[in-house]
Design a protein around this motif. Structure first.
Motif, PDB file in Angstrom:
ATOM      1  N   THR A 232       0.803  -1.215   0.000  1.00 46.28           N
ATOM      2  CA  THR A 232       0.000   0.000   0.000  1.00 46.28           C
ATOM      3  C   THR A 232       0.841   1.271   0.000  1.00 46.28           C
ATOM      4  O   THR A 232       0.353   2.323  -0.394  1.00 46.28           O
ATOM      5  CB  THR A 232      -0.937   0.048   1.217  1.00 46.28           C
ATOM      6  OG1 THR A 232      -0.168  -0.100   2.395  1.00 46.28           O
ATOM      7  CG2 THR A 232      -1.956  -1.053   1.156  1.00 46.28           C
TER       8      THR A 232
ATOM      9  N   ILE B  64      -4.474   2.607   1.563  1.00 47.10           N
ATOM     10  CA  ILE B  64      -4.950   1.977   2.793  1.00 47.10           C
ATOM     11  C   ILE B  64      -5.492   3.028   3.736  1.00 47.10           C
ATOM     12  O   ILE B  64      -5.008   4.156   3.745  1.00 47.10           O
ATOM     13  CB  ILE B  64      -3.818   1.157   3.460  1.00 47.10           C
ATOM     14  CG1 ILE B  64      -4.371   0.288   4.580  1.00 47.10           C
ATOM     15  CG2 ILE B  64      -2.699   2.050   3.962  1.00 47.10           C
ATOM     16  CD1 ILE B  64      -3.419  -0.796   5.032  1.00 47.10           C
ATOM     17  N   TRP B  73      -8.780  -0.973   1.796  1.00 45.52           N
ATOM     18  CA  TRP B  73      -7.528  -1.001   1.035  1.00 45.52           C
ATOM     19  C   TRP B  73      -7.824  -1.233  -0.432  1.00 45.52           C
ATOM     20  O   TRP B  73      -8.891  -1.728  -0.795  1.00 45.52           O
ATOM     21  CB  TRP B  73      -6.605  -2.105   1.558  1.00 45.52           C
ATOM     22  CG  TRP B  73      -7.218  -3.471   1.482  1.00 45.52           C
ATOM     23  CD1 TRP B  73      -7.994  -4.046   2.441  1.00 45.52           C
ATOM     24  CD2 TRP B  73      -7.168  -4.407   0.399  1.00 45.52           C
ATOM     25  NE1 TRP B  73      -8.428  -5.278   2.018  1.00 45.52           N
ATOM     26  CE2 TRP B  73      -7.919  -5.526   0.776  1.00 45.52           C
ATOM     27  CE3 TRP B  73      -6.544  -4.401  -0.849  1.00 45.52           C
ATOM     28  CZ2 TRP B  73      -8.085  -6.635  -0.054  1.00 45.52           C
ATOM     29  CZ3 TRP B  73      -6.702  -5.508  -1.682  1.00 45.52           C
ATOM     30  CH2 TRP B  73      -7.468  -6.615  -1.265  1.00 45.52           C
TER      31      TRP B  73
END
Lengths: 290, 256
Positions: A232, B64, B73
């Motif tokens: 991420t 996220i 996410w």
């Protein structure tokens, strides 16, 4: 990378920040400037992710051997909880994570540009550079007096220092970037290190590209795990052979990057704009890392 | 029974696993990130992150955000593509010691078929998991596996080609999970993975902006446990009704 249950040795309030010292010899031995720690939050449904903090100090020798210090900038319930923790409590810590700053081999004059809590990792870097007989100059800034991190420590570590605040409550008025060209001339800087907000780092990057100054910047992107699982915290970075770019994880391949290879436009222009704009006068609340 | 060491080994569609714990897709990263934190030889199997035919760079950041009782996410299944995966990542998963289940994802029947053909005849792979939550590029639908007929078509094609067990990972946003499971099992799937993350989205109150770069993403975390528990219960109850004479293994059978 180690996961340890570390006892808090002491906590200190430094302006708007909290500094926490841990006893964690396994991590302190390995930590380098620019690396970071992942701290577990209390058990509870609102704190699912660890919070990540740059290493401010890792002592390997002397009376403080085996201790590790990091700086918390309270901006949400998780970081506030951490800021209120007390000595002799225990924290679940994973670290050291990420790739730290690299030291120059031949070049000697280093300019360190720090904004807000970014100074935490750069003071650690300054110590290591001085130990390698480099000249260190600094620009340290923040929004106001209490958001300038340890200005006296900065003065002690650097040959010359420029302190900048947005409201003029300490040092010059302005942003750290305003002082960069002048300080580069004055100190004959050959290498530039920066840890600051993303917009400042983008300006540092374009300045360094213009002047052909090698630089390293420590970036912040929203992070889940901190050790490469979740994909991420990615940053678009150009490949070395020029054949395009890759989304690199800033926890594994960073958080220190060469700003010349980061595709700043692509990274920052991707902000979603599909919702209506907020009404005027709404207070801007920082919600990450929280 | 005193003196007898009870085993928790399980037989999962022909795979004999030392424990019933399987690391879900994505949770083992690229095969080396967990090494400093846990010993993956102690789990039954490891599912790889989802792999597509071509490399994917994934979604824009932020990817996220925390939400009450969960994490939203969206990575856009960033992955190096099947060829680079087999070259670089698969050996690392295999070295970690656990049985390897490869998760595949795609947007068309052709993509799944080609992925399966690449994975065929590799003894180091124990099973294939088919992720069905991607958008359907051929039929222009937001979630490929949400329709029972389409999911059965994809999983059936993979299962017919595959010489190893094929598990279908059911999307959470389906109107009737039992119907979907029935169709997929009838099409030839050896097992089901229940279930994928439901689609989700968050808005930052302070800025009126979505918390995720691609605006919508997926929800993970403790919020999913009751959703998954219900899905497992409904699907397994239906399976017992459909095949009443099959000897369903239970804890009592093995220990008694």
């Amino acid at each position: 990378m180690r996961r340890v249950r570390a006892e808090i040795l002491s906590t200190r309030r430094l302006g708007a920040y909290h500094s926490i010292t841990l006893v964690a010899p396994e991590i302190a031995e390995r930590a380098r400037p620019g690396q970071f720690l992942a701290i577990q939050m209390p058990e509870g449904r609102e704190f699912l992710l660890r919070r990540h903090f740059a290493v401010h100090q890792a002592s390997r020798r002397g009376g403080w051997a085996g201790t590790l210090e990091f700086v918390v900038d309270p901006s949400g319930p998780g970081t506030e909880w951490l800021g209120n923790s007390r000595a002799h409590e225990f924290l679940d810590v994973i670290g050291p994570l990420g790739k730290g700053f690299a030291y120059p081999k031949k070049l000697t004059n280093c300019l360190l540009v720090a904004e807000g809590h970014g100074a935490a990792s750069l003071y650690f870097l300054a110590q290591e550079l001085i130990a390698r007989h480099k000249r260190v100059d600094m620009i340290v800034g923040g929004e106001s007096l209490e958001r300038v991190f340890k200005p006296i420590e900065g003065k002690r570590l650097s040959q010359t220092i420029q302190i900048v605040t947005a409201d003029g409550s300490l040092g010059e008025r302005g942003s750290v970037m305003d002082s960069v060209p002048e300080m580069v001339e004055k100190c004959g800087a050959q290498v530039l290190y920066a840890a600051a907000s993303t917009t400042t780092l983008e300006r540092v990057a374009s300045f360094c590209r213009e002047r052909q100054i090698p630089a390293q910047v420590s970036i912040e992107e929203r992070m889940g795990c901190g050790y490469g699982l979740c994909f991420t915290c990615v940053v678009p970075v150009a490949r070395k052979d020029g054949s395009g770019y890759d989304n690199l994880r800033s926890c594994i391949d960073g958080p220190v990057f060469n700003p010349a290879r980061v595709l700043w436009d692509r990274w920052l222009s991707d902000a979603p704009t599909m919702l209506p704009t907020p009404p005027e006068g709404l207070p801007v609340v920082r919600t990450w890392p929280g | 029974m005193a003196g007898v060491k009870r085993s928790i080994a399980v037989d999962l569609a022909g795979l004999s696993l030392p424990t019933p714990v399987i690391v879900a897709a994505g949770c083992a990263g690229t095969g080396r990130e967990l090494s400093g934190l846990t010993d993956t030889r102690r789990v039954g199997a490891v599912v790889t992150r989802s792999i597509t035919l071509r490399p994917r760079r994934g979604d824009p950041t932020p990817r996220i955000a925390e939400s009450p009782a969960g994490i939203t996410w969206a990575t856009g299944i960033q992955n190096p593509g099947i060829e680079a995966f087999i070259e670089e990542e698969l050996p690392r998963y295999v070295r970690s010691g656990a049985a390897v289940i490869v998760s595949i994802a795609g947007g068309s029947l052709e993509e799944f078929v080609r992925l399966t053909s690449v994975l065929q005849g590799r003894p180091e792979i124990s099973a294939i998991e088919v992720r069905l939550s991607e958008p359907d590029e051929e039929l222009d639908r937001p979630i490929l596996g949400a329709h029972a007929d389409r999911a059965a078509e994809i999983v059936g094609a993979v299962a017919r080609m595959s010489m190893i067990p094929v598990f279908a990972k059911l999307p959470a946003s389906t109107p009737d999970v039992v119907e979907l499971a029935r169709g997929i099992v009838r099409a030839g799937a050896h097992g089901l993975t229940l279930m994928d993350s439901p689609p989700a989205m968050g808005i930052e109150a302070a800025t009126f902006r979505p918390t995720l770069g691609p605006v919508t993403g997926w929800l993970s975390g403790p919020a999913l446990k009751p959703l998954t528990t219900r899905a497992v219960f409904e699907v397994s109850r239906d399976a017992r009704r459909a095949h009443p004479r099959r000897r369903w293994r239970s804890q009592r059978d093995r220990c008694g």
